[in-house]
Write a protein that holds these residues in place. Structure first.
Motif, short mmCIF file in Angstrom:
data_model
loop_
_atom_site.label_atom_id
_atom_site.label_comp_id
_atom_site.label_asym_id
_atom_site.label_seq_id
_atom_site.Cartn_x
_atom_site.Cartn_y
_atom_site.Cartn_z
N ASP A 1 1.00 -0.61 0.22
CA ASP A 1 -0.33 -0.03 0.18
C ASP A 1 1.40 0.99 0.20
N PHE A 2 1.90 1.14 1.09
CA PHE A 2 2.78 2.40 0.73
C PHE A 2 3.24 2.94 -0.37
N ASN A 3 3.37 2.16 -1.35
CA ASN A 3 3.88 2.06 -2.26
C ASN A 3 3.45 1.84 -3.27
N LYS A 4 2.41 1.83 -3.31
CA LYS A 4 1.64 1.69 -5.09
C LYS A 4 0.94 3.42 -4.79
N THR A 5 0.91 4.03 -3.52
CA THR A 5 0.40 5.09 -3.21
C THR A 5 0.19 6.56 -4.14
N GLY A 6 -0.80 6.21 -4.59
CA GLY A 6 -1.17 7.54 -6.17
C GLY A 6 -1.09 7.42 -7.60
N SER A 7 -1.02 6.31 -7.44
CA SER A 7 -0.92 5.47 -8.64
C SER A 7 -2.61 4.31 -8.98
N THR A 8 -2.95 4.11 -9.95
CA THR A 8 -3.90 3.96 -10.39
C THR A 8 -3.47 2.76 -11.20
N ILE A 9 -2.22 1.86 -11.72
CA ILE A 9 -1.91 0.98 -12.18
C ILE A 9 -1.57 -0.01 -10.52
N VAL A 10 -2.42 -1.49 -11.03
CA VAL A 10 -2.30 -2.46 -9.52
C VAL A 10 -1.16 -3.05 -10.18
N HIS A 11 0.24 -3.10 -10.45
CA HIS A 11 1.05 -3.95 -9.94
C HIS A 11 2.21 -3.90 -9.69
N LEU A 12 2.72 -5.39 -8.91
CA LEU A 12 3.87 -5.05 -7.91
C LEU A 12 5.28 -5.05 -8.36
N TYR A 13 5.91 -4.29 -9.18
CA TYR A 13 6.92 -3.97 -9.80
C TYR A 13 8.30 -5.43 -9.35
N GLN A 14 9.19 -5.78 -10.63
CA GLN A 14 9.90 -6.92 -9.19
C GLN A 14 10.97 -5.91 -8.22
N ASP A 15 11.63 -4.72 -9.17
CA ASP A 15 12.15 -3.69 -8.17
C ASP A 15 11.87 -3.74 -6.83
N THR A 16 10.03 -2.70 -6.67
CA THR A 16 10.11 -2.40 -5.69
C THR A 16 9.44 -4.18 -4.83
N PHE A 17 8.98 -5.10 -5.02
CA PHE A 17 8.90 -5.93 -4.38
C PHE A 17 10.00 -7.01 -3.93
N VAL A 18 11.24 -6.53 -4.75
CA VAL A 18 12.81 -7.18 -3.84
C VAL A 18 13.31 -6.84 -2.89
N ASN A 19 13.14 -4.67 -2.58
CA ASN A 19 13.51 -4.75 -1.36
C ASN A 19 12.52 -4.06 -0.19
N PHE A 20 11.83 -4.58 -0.61
CA PHE A 20 10.84 -5.00 0.92
C PHE A 20 11.23 -5.32 2.46
N LYS A 21 11.00 -5.05 3.02
CA LYS A 21 12.48 -4.54 4.42
C LYS A 21 11.67 -5.27 5.35
N TYR A 22 12.65 -6.15 5.98
CA TYR A 22 11.38 -7.10 7.01
C TYR A 22 12.39 -7.02 7.99
N ALA A 23 11.94 -7.89 9.45
CA ALA A 23 12.27 -8.73 10.22
C ALA A 23 12.49 -9.82 10.62
N MET A 24 14.19 -11.46 10.52
CA MET A 24 13.95 -12.45 9.81
C MET A 24 14.32 -12.36 11.25
N PRO A 25 13.66 -13.22 12.28
CA PRO A 25 13.51 -14.56 12.85
C PRO A 25 15.24 -15.71 12.61
N SER A 26 15.47 -16.52 13.06
CA SER A 26 16.36 -17.47 13.48
C SER A 26 15.79 -18.41 12.41
N PHE A 27 16.32 -19.36 11.49
CA PHE A 27 15.75 -20.15 10.51
C PHE A 27 14.68 -21.84 12.28
N ALA A 28 15.33 -21.59 13.12
CA ALA A 28 14.35 -22.37 14.68
C ALA A 28 13.44 -21.57 14.31
N GLU A 29 13.32 -20.66 14.70
CA GLU A 29 12.51 -20.27 15.08
C GLU A 29 11.17 -19.76 13.89
#
Length: 443
Positions: free
Chosen positions: A150-178
């Motif tokens: 939603d943050f990255n498609k604000t103001g856009s009328t085209i519903v499309h998730l570009y690869q350059d946008t998706f690969v920059n999705f930032k998140y927090a990752m736990p250990s493999f066991a978690e």
């Protein structure tokens, strides 16, 4: 979430869609951990490339919940499959839609042959053993990811998730066991919620069946279980009370059809005037009475349409055929709607219930060319049973009371479903962002 504990320490991510995260988790991006590919350029497949056998060709429409419905997948020939080795699927690959309804997620599980992607879908695969796609599945189902989209498609009328946008999705990752613990937790807990939702949906379906059965029984058998009965000789009626009158609808009510002819259906020169114009959608959404309308006609539009007076019972005879409602105001209607004005000694609301009960018989008379359709002659030829006016009013009063009760139960079920869906969403987001600590959880 009060039944779950939080982690001991958190850090501020500085990311709008993430907020705080457990201090021992690692802040990262998709591109640092994942291989992301899609079918691009001249490799895009057209309808002529679809075959009945060969490697699977996965599209977003094949996503059924968390998995791929392999039985309904299209296929392509081996040459097309080999064209792009980067999107040849492996077991446990994560797939995400990037066009249309973006952000639908599924795991490629149960893969029993070669499979590739059509355009519109990314394949996401770990670059190393840093994560399990089961955890990534839940991460991409969370509010964290939808917030990012939603943050990255604000103001856009085209519903499309570009690869350059998706690969920059930032998140927090736990250990493999978690990750495995969180995935197991969410698999188990969401399955329980899904089962409860399914039961409520089953209840709503049963209520609809019960409503139809109660209406049908009341308008064909009456309310007196001790009444003397006779064979109507009409399949949908069966036996009816001996003192009821049998007649075709054409002899019980005046039936007249809407019209809106000799023009392009969406000619703007006919609309936006002072005359209410009801359509099948207005009937379907009305309930018992039509109180609102979405479209109006001007003088030119009214001249080529059919006017229905206030108090007309209207029925949709195309699209959702059989939808009925009482028109509370004077309005015009197209040829996909018919109107009924009862003759003497027939209550309008009893007629409505009678037509609702007769729907299976009406559907049998409908034409099945490109879609089901009724006309006045077919409706008028259906035979129904009618008691005296006092008994009609008694039946209407009883049915109104029962339908209202069923409606209240259905409303509670819908509220329960909405609450459970909200809880499901909140649980997923809390687990994949570390707002709750499930390391000690056991099924």
């Amino acid at each position: 979430m009060s039944r779950y504990q939080a982690y001991a320490e958190y850090k501020d991510s500085g990311v709008e869609w993430l907020g705080i995260y457990p201090s021992h988790w690692v802040l990262t991006r998709v591109k640092f951990e994942s291989y992301v590919k899609a079918r691009v350029g001249w490799h895009g497949l057209k309808s002529d490339d679809f075959t009945d056998e060969g490697p699977y060709l996965v599209t977003g429409s094949d996503f059924i919940g968390p998995v791929i419905n392999w039985d309904n997948c299209y296929h392509c020939d081996q040459e097309r499959y080999e064209q792009d080795p980067y999107i040849q699927l492996k077991e446990a690959d994560l797939l995400i839609t990037k066009d249309g309804t973006i952000g639908k997620v599924a795991l490629a599980s149960g893969l029993n042959g070669n499979a590739t992607l059509n355009s519109g879908v990314f394949v996401v695969r770990p670059l190393s053993n840093s994560y399990t796609t089961r955890y990534y599945f839940w991460l991409l189902k969370s509010n964290v990811f939808t917030g990012f989209v939603d943050f990255n498609k604000t103001g856009s009328t085209i519903v499309h998730l570009y690869q350059d946008t998706f690969v920059n999705f930032k998140y927090a990752m736990p250990s493999f066991a978690e990750q495995e613990k969180i995935a197991n937790f969410l698999d188990h807990e969401t399955a329980k919620i899904d089962l409860l939702i399914e039961k409520q949906q089953g209840l709503i379906a049963l209520l609809k069946e019960k409503r139809q059965a109660v209406i049908s029984h009341a308008v064909t058998k009456g309310l007196n279980p001790n009444a003397q009965m006779k064979d109507s000789g009409v399949e949908w009626l069966g036996v009816v009370p001996e003192h009821w009158t049998l007649k075709n609808y054409r002899y019980a009510t005046k039936i007249y059809r809407g019209k809106f002819g000799h023009r392009p259906r969406n000619d703007p020169a006919l609309y936006d005037g002072n005359y209410p114009f009801i359509q099948t959608g207005d009937v379907a959404q009305a309930g018992k009475h039509i109180l609102n309308y979405k479209q109006t006609l001007n003088d030119r539009g009214a001249a080529v349409s059919q006017k229905f007076p206030a108090g007309t019972l209207v029925m949709a005879i195309a699209a959702n055929i059989g939808d009925t409602a009482i028109l509370d105001f004077e309005a015009y209607a197209p040829d996909s709607v018919v109107g009924f004005k009862p003759y003497e000694n027939l209550d309008l609301e009893f007629l409505r219930y009678s037509l609702m009960a007769a729907l299976p018989a009406l559907e049998q008379t409908s034409t099945q060319s490109t879609q089901a359709n009724l006309n006045i002659d077919r409706i008028g030829s259906v035979q129904a049973a009618f008691p005296l006016i006092d008994e009609q009013l008694e039946i209407v009063s009883k049915l109104d009371s029962l339908i209202e009760r069923y409606g209240q139960i259905e409303e509670k079920a819908l509220i329960a479903i909405e609450c459970m869906q909200e809880r499901r969403t909140a649980l997923i987001s809390a687990a994949v962002t570390g707002k709750i600590d499930v390391r000690g959880w056991q099924a």
